[in-house]
Design an enzyme around this catalytic site. Structure first.
Site: not given
Ligand code: GLY
Length: 300
Positions: A169, A197, A200, A220
């Site tokens: 990420t 799915r 965050d 992350t």
């Protein structure tokens, strides 16, 4: 008060062969964002440009080169926050946009804060953002990883099976000459994730947050855990009373681990242009530069 910029390129068990591409990709992204800040550009523009650079770099789990979901498709999430106005834009489950952070910016500039999947792609078209074939986001390396996952599916993530193998990420926090703070995050999510799915990264307050009064953050790591503690807002709020961002970052990751057994990392910049980061995974790719430093420092 000074300009500052910090990026991350994911926290996890980044394998040895992937360390240099992560570190150098993070360095390049920070240099691109820094150029904008030093030429008087806005924190929002610097964050967007740094994140685009990492979305375009197949080393990272964002944009091109993202992990594939269990059906072999790339599904992208991204978010951007403006600490000056508290405007925020996010997208999730996007399959046909090359740079979801650009789409998040368009959402931020609109009357909305969060668009998902087909609706987000319709909005992209309305804003003149070209839709691409999902195959353009899938790299041979990720297709190979997906085939391995299909043959031997990864165990579901839980506090008992600490998920440190997902990584990549990307995110950035910047402070500009006018004292404005911005933060952005972008991801392809977990390897072999369930269709639909969302972790965050696109959730304002969990994977990203910025407020000029305090600072900004990008997270992350294990998205479900980060979401449960609303990590980015937790950390930004903890910058109150002029607390050192380095100590705040450490406290935020300790909170993540203690409350929900979470693993991951966070980058922070406060409104004065001080930076901090912390992670409880084996590695986190990051790069940063603040006023007075000669050049970007990068590590992984
Ligand atoms: N932190 C990224 C995700 O869990 O999707």
């Amino acid at each position: 008060m000074g300009i500052a910029l910090i990026v991350h390129g994911g926290a996890g068990a980044i394998e040895d062969h992937a360390v240099a591409p992560h570190r150098e990709g993070a360095r390049r992204a920070a240099q691109i964002g820094w150029q904008i800040l030093t030429h008087g550009g806005s924190a929002l523009d610097a964050v967007e440009a740094a994140v685009i650079a990492m979305e375009d770099d197949p080393a990272f789990d964002a944009g091109v080169g993202s992990f594939l979901n269990c059906e072999g498709q790339v599904e992208l999430d991204a978010s951007l926050t403006d600490g000056r106005t508290l405007d925020a834009g996010a997208v999730a489950g996007v399959q046909r946009v090359r740079n979801p952070i650009v789409l998040a910016r368009r959402v931020l500039e609109s009357e909305h804060t969060f668009l998902i999947a087909r609706g987000a792609e319709q909005f992209a078209q309305e804003k003149g953002i070209a839709l691409i074939d999902n195959a353009e986001l899938r790299t041979p390396e990720q297709i190979e990883i997906w085939k391995q996952c299909r043959a031997n599916p990864p165990a579901p993530r839980s506090a008992q099976s600490i998920p440190i193998r997902g990584y990549g990420t990307v995110g950035c926090v910047a402070v500009d000459r006018a004292g404005n703070v911005a933060a952005g995050t972008s991801t392809g999510g977990m390897k072999f994730k369930r269709v639909g799915r969302v972790g965050d990264s696109p959730l304002i307050g969990a994977g990203v947050y910025a407020d000029n009064a305090l600072g900004g953050a990008s997270a992350t790591g294990w998205g479900e855990a980060i979401t449960r503690v609303v990590l980015a807002k937790f950390a930004v709020d903890a910058l109150a009373n002029d607390r050192d961002p380095r100590a705040v970052a450490r406290a935020a990751i300790e909170h993540l681990a203690r409350r929900v057994g979470g693993t991951g990392g966070i980058i922070l910049a406060d409104a004065r242009g001080r930076i901090g980061f912390a992670f409880n995974t084996p590695r986190m790719a990051r790069a940063s530069i603040v006023e007075g430093m000669g050049e970007v420092e990068a590590d992984c």
